[in-house]
Design a protein around this motif. Sequence first.
Motif, PDB file in Angstrom:
ATOM      1  N   ASP A 136      12.966 -15.590  30.188  1.00  0.00           N
ATOM      2  CA  ASP A 136      11.919 -15.646  29.175  1.00  0.00           C
ATOM      3  C   ASP A 136      11.227 -14.281  29.146  1.00  0.00           C
ATOM      4  OD1 ASP A 136       9.627 -16.136  27.621  1.00  0.00           O
ATOM      5  OD2 ASP A 136       9.537 -18.231  28.270  1.00  0.00           O
ATOM      6  N   ILE A 137      11.472 -13.487  28.095  1.00  0.00           N
ATOM      7  CA  ILE A 137      10.919 -12.136  28.051  1.00  0.00           C
ATOM      8  C   ILE A 137       9.452 -12.125  27.656  1.00  0.00           C
ATOM      9  CG2 ILE A 137      13.139 -11.033  27.615  1.00  0.00           C
ATOM     10  CD1 ILE A 137      12.472 -10.910  24.679  1.00  0.00           C
ATOM     11  N   ASP A 138       8.920 -13.275  27.254  1.00  0.00           N
ATOM     12  CA  ASP A 138       7.494 -13.374  26.945  1.00  0.00           C
ATOM     13  C   ASP A 138       6.699 -13.761  28.189  1.00  0.00           C
ATOM     14  OD1 ASP A 138       5.109 -13.459  25.450  1.00  0.00           O
ATOM     15  OD2 ASP A 138       5.349 -15.608  25.115  1.00  0.00           O
ATOM     16  N   LYS A 139       7.144 -14.803  28.871  1.00  0.00           N
ATOM     17  CA  LYS A 139       6.460 -15.260  30.082  1.00  0.00           C
ATOM     18  C   LYS A 139       6.884 -14.489  31.323  1.00  0.00           C
ATOM     19  CE  LYS A 139       5.587 -19.978  28.506  1.00  0.00           C
ATOM     20  NZ  LYS A 139       5.761 -21.425  28.805  1.00  0.00           N
ATOM     21  N   ARG A 140       7.898 -13.629  31.193  1.00  0.00           N
ATOM     22  CA  ARG A 140       8.391 -12.810  32.312  1.00  0.00           C
ATOM     23  C   ARG A 140       8.837 -13.686  33.482  1.00  0.00           C
ATOM     24  NH1 ARG A 140       5.494 -10.147  28.190  1.00  0.00           N
ATOM     25  NH2 ARG A 140       5.639  -7.906  28.497  1.00  0.00           N
ATOM     26  N   GLN A 141       9.530 -14.769  33.176  1.00  0.00           N
ATOM     27  CA  GLN A 141       9.988 -15.695  34.212  1.00  0.00           C
ATOM     28  C   GLN A 141      11.395 -16.199  33.892  1.00  0.00           C
ATOM     29  OE1 GLN A 141       6.755 -18.630  34.196  1.00  0.00           O
ATOM     30  NE2 GLN A 141       6.127 -17.883  36.220  1.00  0.00           N
ATOM     31  N   ILE A 142      11.994 -16.855  34.893  1.00  0.00           N
ATOM     32  CA  ILE A 142      13.275 -17.539  34.722  1.00  0.00           C
ATOM     33  C   ILE A 142      13.004 -19.035  34.800  1.00  0.00           C
ATOM     34  CG2 ILE A 142      15.632 -17.818  35.566  1.00  0.00           C
ATOM     35  CD1 ILE A 142      14.969 -14.996  34.575  1.00  0.00           C
ATOM     36  N   HIS A 143      13.360 -19.765  33.756  1.00  0.00           N
ATOM     37  CA  HIS A 143      13.182 -21.212  33.737  1.00  0.00           C
ATOM     38  C   HIS A 143      14.492 -21.888  34.146  1.00  0.00           C
ATOM     39  CE1 HIS A 143       9.469 -20.268  31.726  1.00  0.00           C
ATOM     40  NE2 HIS A 143      10.109 -19.763  30.685  1.00  0.00           N
ATOM     41  N   ILE A 144      14.377 -22.936  34.932  1.00  0.00           N
ATOM     42  CA  ILE A 144      15.548 -23.605  35.499  1.00  0.00           C
ATOM     43  C   ILE A 144      15.604 -25.046  35.013  1.00  0.00           C
ATOM     44  CG2 ILE A 144      16.782 -24.181  37.625  1.00  0.00           C
ATOM     45  CD1 ILE A 144      15.151 -21.974  39.008  1.00  0.00           C
ATOM     46  N   PHE A 145      16.793 -25.446  34.537  1.00  0.00           N
ATOM     47  CA  PHE A 145      17.000 -26.797  34.033  1.00  0.00           C
ATOM     48  C   PHE A 145      18.199 -27.420  34.742  1.00  0.00           C
ATOM     49  CE2 PHE A 145      14.865 -24.462  30.741  1.00  0.00           C
ATOM     50  CZ  PHE A 145      13.945 -25.355  30.203  1.00  0.00           C
ATOM     51  N   SER A 146      18.166 -28.734  34.855  1.00  0.00           N
ATOM     52  CA  SER A 146      19.309 -29.464  35.392  1.00  0.00           C
ATOM     53  C   SER A 146      20.356 -29.624  34.303  1.00  0.00           C
ATOM     54  CB  SER A 146      18.870 -30.841  35.898  1.00  0.00           C
ATOM     55  OG  SER A 146      20.006 -31.653  36.160  1.00  0.00           O
TER      56      SER A 146
END
Length: 326
Positions: A136-146
Amino acid sequence: MSLPISFVRAILLPYPKNAKENEYNSAIQRAGAFPLFDTNILLYIEEYYSSFPFADKNIKVKYDIVYENKAPFRPDSIISINDNIFVVSHSNAGIVLLLENNLRGSLVSKRIGENIVSKPYGLGFDKKRNLLFVSDIDKRQIHIFSLKDYSYTRSIGCSNYENKQYGIAVVNDNLIICDRNNNRLQLFSLETFIFMRSIKTPKYKDFSPFTMCYNHILDRLYVVNHCNDCIYVFSGDGTYLYDFYVNDDRHHLRDIQVSNDGQFLIILDFEYRRVLIHRCDDNSYVTSYEVLEDETVSFPCGMCLHNDSLLICDTYQNRIVRISKK
């Protein structure tokens, strides 16, 4: 399934005359290796095979549009996981599009992570843990999904303003992320999801990692540089090895993939709107393909291998183009 393609090449192997005989027994015994006249060079004729159809310079390809959205979707990145296709667009907040049915017949789309992902860009997955990663280039994070039920698991990474995560690669038990703004790669443990260390290069100021792919057969990580359009090569543990320019020419590289047999790199050049094929062992150029037959593809952005075809995100035309063998 494509039939294996046969290749033949000649390799010159140095054979020092003062070397111990047993040190080179394995080289001498290789089929086709023999001394080259009265020199200390062995000539080795090698034949090898690849099931990757696009490495054959003589094949004819066809193009078709497998997904088109009249709304301004602007697909940026695409990945094939277990015969499902995931697509993200950084201009559409909170959207991860899932294309099912193996690209046959009507396409079924599903949105996941709508309230979590703001401006997605990179995609990656961990087969061992059955996880999907979205940068996520806006939140500066990596989101993880199952990948079992597409439920949200957690987010990792620092939301510092200076960080901006793009490409993602799963390397063994680590997650590696392109942090373009800070001229580095970030390495996280997939066991603990804790940040372990930064990976940089001797050319620190020129290093602007954008997208990447991992060759698990050769244990090589190939990183597309956004700043000077060259490819940086690392070992699986993050050790910098070397870098090279594509085909001794200036291109604007956007994405990179590796063939399933680990022998070829597939490189997307959006300036010339074509796909370049290079060998993995010596980085040599093999061939190239136009992204589409006509001039309608304005901005090829992301790509992925899907079965025996290449899927290309045509960002400004809001569609996905497939290149396959005729």
